[in-house]
Scaffold this motif. Structure first.
Motif, PDB file in Angstrom:
ATOM      1  N   GLN A  29       0.724  -1.370   0.115  1.00  9.59           N
ATOM      2  CA  GLN A  29       0.211   0.068   0.109  1.00  9.59           C
ATOM      3  C   GLN A  29       0.773   1.294   0.085  1.00  9.59           C
ATOM      4  O   GLN A  29       2.203   1.231   0.267  1.00  9.59           O
ATOM      5  CB  GLN A  29      -0.980   0.004   1.206  1.00  9.59           C
ATOM      6  N   GLU A  32      -2.782   5.252   2.636  1.00  8.39           N
ATOM      7  CA  GLU A  32      -4.025   4.613   2.831  1.00  8.39           C
ATOM      8  C   GLU A  32      -4.600   3.881   1.706  1.00  8.39           C
ATOM      9  O   GLU A  32      -5.462   2.826   1.759  1.00  8.39           O
ATOM     10  CB  GLU A  32      -5.309   5.540   3.112  1.00  8.39           C
ATOM     11  N   HIS A  33      -3.752   3.948   0.546  1.00  8.99           N
ATOM     12  CA  HIS A  33      -4.271   3.311  -0.715  1.00  8.99           C
ATOM     13  C   HIS A  33      -3.705   1.922  -0.627  1.00  8.99           C
ATOM     14  O   HIS A  33      -2.580   1.697  -0.784  1.00  8.99           O
ATOM     15  CB  HIS A  33      -4.006   3.802  -1.810  1.00  8.99           C
ATOM     16  N   LYS A 235      -7.204  -6.642  -6.140  1.00  8.73           N
ATOM     17  CA  LYS A 235      -6.040  -6.690  -5.380  1.00  8.73           C
ATOM     18  C   LYS A 235      -5.419  -7.668  -5.088  1.00  8.73           C
ATOM     19  O   LYS A 235      -4.590  -8.066  -4.109  1.00  8.73           O
ATOM     20  CB  LYS A 235      -6.543  -5.948  -4.078  1.00  8.73           C
TER      21      LYS A 235
END
Length: 284
Positions: A29, A32-33, A235
């Motif tokens: 990450q 926060e992504h 993801k």
């Protein structure tokens, strides 16, 4: 085990001699992504594994995590049985010299000649090698990549896009790696140049006994040289398998990617090539 189960990554398969790369429960990450969440992948020794996914799915981020250039927020990455995730550079000794990397665009040092670019990893890992041997190894790797011998003395600015890719490949091969990472190697090349690079990749894999981790958008490359394909979406790696196996899945991205106009064109091209290789097949 069902056919569908075979094409999904095994989260619990640990390193053995036939699996040089094992990724388990990976999270990456940026702030926060979250790019990857609970991503797992096992790469087989001696295969060309194609890695595909839509823009923003983190294909290059995954590669960087595997070679220790990307911080891992959770999970583990093992290369040749050694944990790479967030390891210090000195903890990766004995592993980093067993892989070679071709970054997008070649990533050559602009102030160095092609030969000097190839010598960079040799000087880093084997500082006691004499200059004459360095130059000889460099010339050999340049020619192995398909460049003419006189390219050794050229600067990157004097090379075409395809030649830069091959120069980057020569540097990736400098240390006689067991693992070869290729990030979009045919991007920006014309169809003839892309096909030639595909053939070279396959020849090097077979001749040198390489395992190849290949990020690509090129459907022709996938059909032509990849043993298996890993698909990134949501993801994580949603499926791994041969193209016929992937075509049996019902994920919308996989269906659109392989059965869309370009996918059908690549499949038709592959079928024509096989027909030319076997002109008497089907004749009485």
């Amino acid at each position: 085990m069902s056919e569908e189960a075979n094409i999904h990554p095994d989260k619990h398969q640990r390193f053995r001699g036939d699996h040089p790369i094992v990724v388990e429960g990976l999270r990456t990450q940026f702030g926060e992504h979250v790019v990857h969440e609970d991503l797992s992948l096992t790469v087989n020794r001696g295969e060309i594994l194609g890695v595909v996914g839509g823009s923003g799915t983190g294909k290059s981020v995954l590669m960087r995590a595997i070679i220790g250039l990307q911080h891992v927020a959770a999970g583990d990455v093992e290369v040749f049985g050694k944990s790479i995730a967030n390891a210090e550079p000195d903890q990766q000794l004995g592993v980093r010299n067993r892989w070679g990397v071709l970054f997008q665009g070649g990533a050559l040092f602009s102030t160095l000649t092609v030969g000097e670019n190839v010598e960079v990893p040799l000087r880093q890992f084997y500082p006691d090698i004499g200059e004459e041997l360095l130059h000889e190894i460099s010339r050999y790797k340049v020619m192995l990549s398909g460049l003419p011998e006189d390219a050794v003395a050229k600067f990157p600015s004097e090379l075409s896009g395809g030649m830069k890719k091959r120069a980057g490949l020569a540097r990736a091969l400098a240390l006689d790696p067991e693992l070869l990472f290729l990030d979009e190697p045919t991007a920006g090349l014309d169809p003839i140049g892309a096909a030639a690079f595909d053939r070279l990749t396959k020849e090097l894999k077979e001749t040198l006994g390489l395992t190849v981790f290949l990020i690509t958008h090129d459907l022709d490359t996938l059909y032509e040289i990849c043993d298996r394909v890993a698909v990134l979406a949501d993801k994580r790696v949603i499926a791994v398998g041969t193209i016929p196996e992937l075509l049996e899945t019902d994920h919308p991205w996989i269906d659109e990617y392989f059965n869309g106009p370009r996918g059908r064109a690549a499949q038709a091209s592959q079928q024509r090539a096989k027909a030319l290789d076997n002109p008497t097949k089907g004749k009485a």
